[in-house]
Motif scaffolding. Structure first.
Motif, PDB file in Angstrom:
ATOM      1  N   UNK A 100       0.844  -1.197   0.000  1.00 21.64           N
ATOM      2  CA  UNK A 100       0.000   0.000   0.000  1.00 21.64           C
ATOM      3  C   UNK A 100       0.878   1.244   0.000  1.00 21.64           C
ATOM      4  N   UNK A 101       0.285   2.356  -0.408  1.00 20.62           N
ATOM      5  CA  UNK A 101       0.876   3.667  -0.157  1.00 20.62           C
ATOM      6  C   UNK A 101       0.423   4.131   1.226  1.00 20.62           C
ATOM      7  N   UNK A 102       1.275   4.901   1.894  1.00 18.50           N
ATOM      8  CA  UNK A 102       0.918   5.455   3.194  1.00 18.50           C
ATOM      9  C   UNK A 102       1.337   6.921   3.267  1.00 18.50           C
ATOM     10  N   UNK A 103       0.498   7.709   3.936  1.00 19.03           N
ATOM     11  CA  UNK A 103       0.782   9.123   4.182  1.00 19.03           C
ATOM     12  C   UNK A 103       0.532   9.413   5.653  1.00 19.03           C
ATOM     13  N   UNK A 104       1.556   9.820   6.387  1.00 17.46           N
ATOM     14  CA  UNK A 104       1.359  10.255   7.761  1.00 17.46           C
ATOM     15  C   UNK A 104       0.709  11.637   7.725  1.00 17.46           C
ATOM     16  N   UNK A 105      -0.453  11.763   8.387  1.00 15.44           N
ATOM     17  CA  UNK A 105      -1.169  13.043   8.372  1.00 15.44           C
ATOM     18  C   UNK A 105      -1.636  13.482   9.754  1.00 15.44           C
ATOM     19  N   UNK A 106      -1.586  12.603  10.748  1.00 14.60           N
ATOM     20  CA  UNK A 106      -2.147  12.905  12.064  1.00 14.60           C
ATOM     21  C   UNK A 106      -1.243  13.854  12.838  1.00 14.60           C
ATOM     22  N   UNK A 107      -1.837  14.910  13.380  1.00 14.94           N
ATOM     23  CA  UNK A 107      -1.079  15.842  14.206  1.00 14.94           C
ATOM     24  C   UNK A 107      -0.844  15.245  15.597  1.00 14.94           C
ATOM     25  N   UNK A 108       0.237  15.625  16.265  1.00 13.05           N
ATOM     26  CA  UNK A 108       0.593  14.998  17.546  1.00 13.05           C
ATOM     27  C   UNK A 108      -0.526  14.999  18.584  1.00 13.05           C
ATOM     28  N   UNK A 109      -1.282  16.082  18.654  1.00 20.86           N
ATOM     29  CA  UNK A 109      -2.332  16.161  19.668  1.00 20.86           C
ATOM     30  C   UNK A 109      -3.475  15.181  19.417  1.00 20.86           C
ATOM     31  N   UNK A 110      -3.536  14.638  18.207  1.00 22.38           N
ATOM     32  CA  UNK A 110      -4.603  13.699  17.860  1.00 22.38           C
ATOM     33  C   UNK A 110      -4.157  12.240  17.927  1.00 22.38           C
ATOM     34  N   UNK A 111      -2.914  11.981  18.289  1.00 18.91           N
ATOM     35  CA  UNK A 111      -2.411  10.614  18.367  1.00 18.91           C
ATOM     36  C   UNK A 111      -3.021   9.888  19.565  1.00 18.91           C
ATOM     37  N   UNK A 112      -3.330   8.616  19.374  1.00 29.58           N
ATOM     38  CA  UNK A 112      -3.756   7.786  20.492  1.00 29.58           C
ATOM     39  C   UNK A 112      -2.531   7.439  21.341  1.00 29.58           C
ATOM     40  N   UNK A 113      -2.727   6.976  22.592  1.00 30.09           N
ATOM     41  CA  UNK A 113      -1.560   6.629  23.414  1.00 30.09           C
ATOM     42  C   UNK A 113      -0.617   5.631  22.750  1.00 30.09           C
ATOM     43  N   UNK A 114      -1.161   4.611  22.061  1.00 30.67           N
ATOM     44  CA  UNK A 114      -0.301   3.615  21.435  1.00 30.67           C
ATOM     45  C   UNK A 114       0.435   4.169  20.221  1.00 30.67           C
ATOM     46  N   UNK A 115      -0.071   5.249  19.630  1.00 32.86           N
ATOM     47  CA  UNK A 115       0.616   5.873  18.507  1.00 32.86           C
ATOM     48  C   UNK A 115       1.754   6.779  18.963  1.00 32.86           C
ATOM     49  N   UNK A 116       1.897   6.961  20.266  1.00 36.67           N
ATOM     50  CA  UNK A 116       2.928   7.836  20.814  1.00 36.67           C
ATOM     51  C   UNK A 116       4.151   7.076  21.317  1.00 36.67           C
ATOM     52  N   UNK A 117       4.164   5.762  21.125  1.00 35.98           N
ATOM     53  CA  UNK A 117       5.277   4.929  21.552  1.00 35.98           C
ATOM     54  C   UNK A 117       5.664   3.995  20.408  1.00 35.98           C
TER      55      UNK A 117
END
Length: 240
Positions: A100-117
């Motif tokens: 697949x193609x992937x594009x990171x677009x989520x801003x830090x304040x919108x990350x879930x806890x598991x997306x921050x580690x």
């Protein structure tokens, strides 16, 4: 249509082999992979529709879209013998492949806890991630980590329950800040990294703890020509 696009691979890409951490897990880096990688970026911008549906069950912090098989298949075939040699896969059958193609677009304040580690893609040590950077050098890269409390750098099925229980306690005790993970912390130690570079391919075991490095979240974009565009191929081989 992808059959009108030339996804020809370069005949002699540059190859570098790294080993990270105490487990000395191999990480393969290829540079200058395609003859004209800009055509793949154009295809992503013009011929597919990006969306959140089906992107790692919502775990990926951004958008995804199907990548063309006539790009993914020759690339997988080209690196298959190298994966077999370096990772000791031998003659095991290739049982699954997806791209697949992937594009990171989520801003830090919108990350879930598991997306921050740091995370893994699977506990299957026979699955390999082929991460092809189709963006500029200023988008960070990928880093690899050791979980301090357990000492784990890879998480297989035998380690998963212990790791997840420990991770959940840590998240409860000290929720991670709203940021993309990049450096050492009280819970994870950085053991290696590969910087992003246009037309760079990075190959590693999918159960190696890793995290995308996002240098400037404000530069993230849903436009494939401007954002942190990658192509992600996952190859799974049969167990011994």
């Amino acid at each position: 249509m992808s059959d009108l696009v030339d996804f020809k691979l370069a005949e002699q890409p540059t190859r570098t082999l790294l080993h990270v951490g105490t487990e000395q897990q191999p990480v393969i880096v290829f540079d200058s992979v395609m003859c004209d990688p800009a055509q793949l970026v154009d295809f992503a911008a013009q011929s597919v529709t990006f969306g959140k549906d089906g992107v790692d069950g919502g775990a990926y912090p951004g958008l995804g879209a199907p990548a063309p098989l006539d790009y993914a298949r020759p690339l997988a075939q080209a690196v298959d013998p190298i994966i077999r040699q370096i990772f000791g896969i031998g003659d095991a059958p290739l049982t699954k492949a997806r791209c697949r193609f992937s594009l990171v677009t989520t801003q830090p304040e919108d990350l879930s806890p598991l997306q921050r580690i740091p995370h893994i893609d699977t506990t299957d040590g026979r699955q390999f991630a082929l991460l092809h950077y189709l963006c500029g050098d200023d988008f960070g890269g990928t880093a690899f980590f050791r979980h301090r409390a357990t000492g784990y750098e890879t998480i297989d099925a035998a380690r998963a329950a212990h790791y997840r229980a420990t991770r959940e306690r840590e998240l409860d005790d000290a929720p991670p800040i709203a940021a993309y993970f990049a450096k050492d912390s009280a819970t994870y130690e950085r053991i290696g990294a590969v910087e992003s570079r246009f037309d760079r391919l990075v190959i590693y075991r999918s159960h190696l703890l890793h995290s995308g490095l996002i240098n400037d979240p404000h530069s993230l974009s849903a436009d494939p020509r401007r954002g942190r565009l990658t192509a992600n191929i996952f190859l799974t081989y049969a167990a011994d």
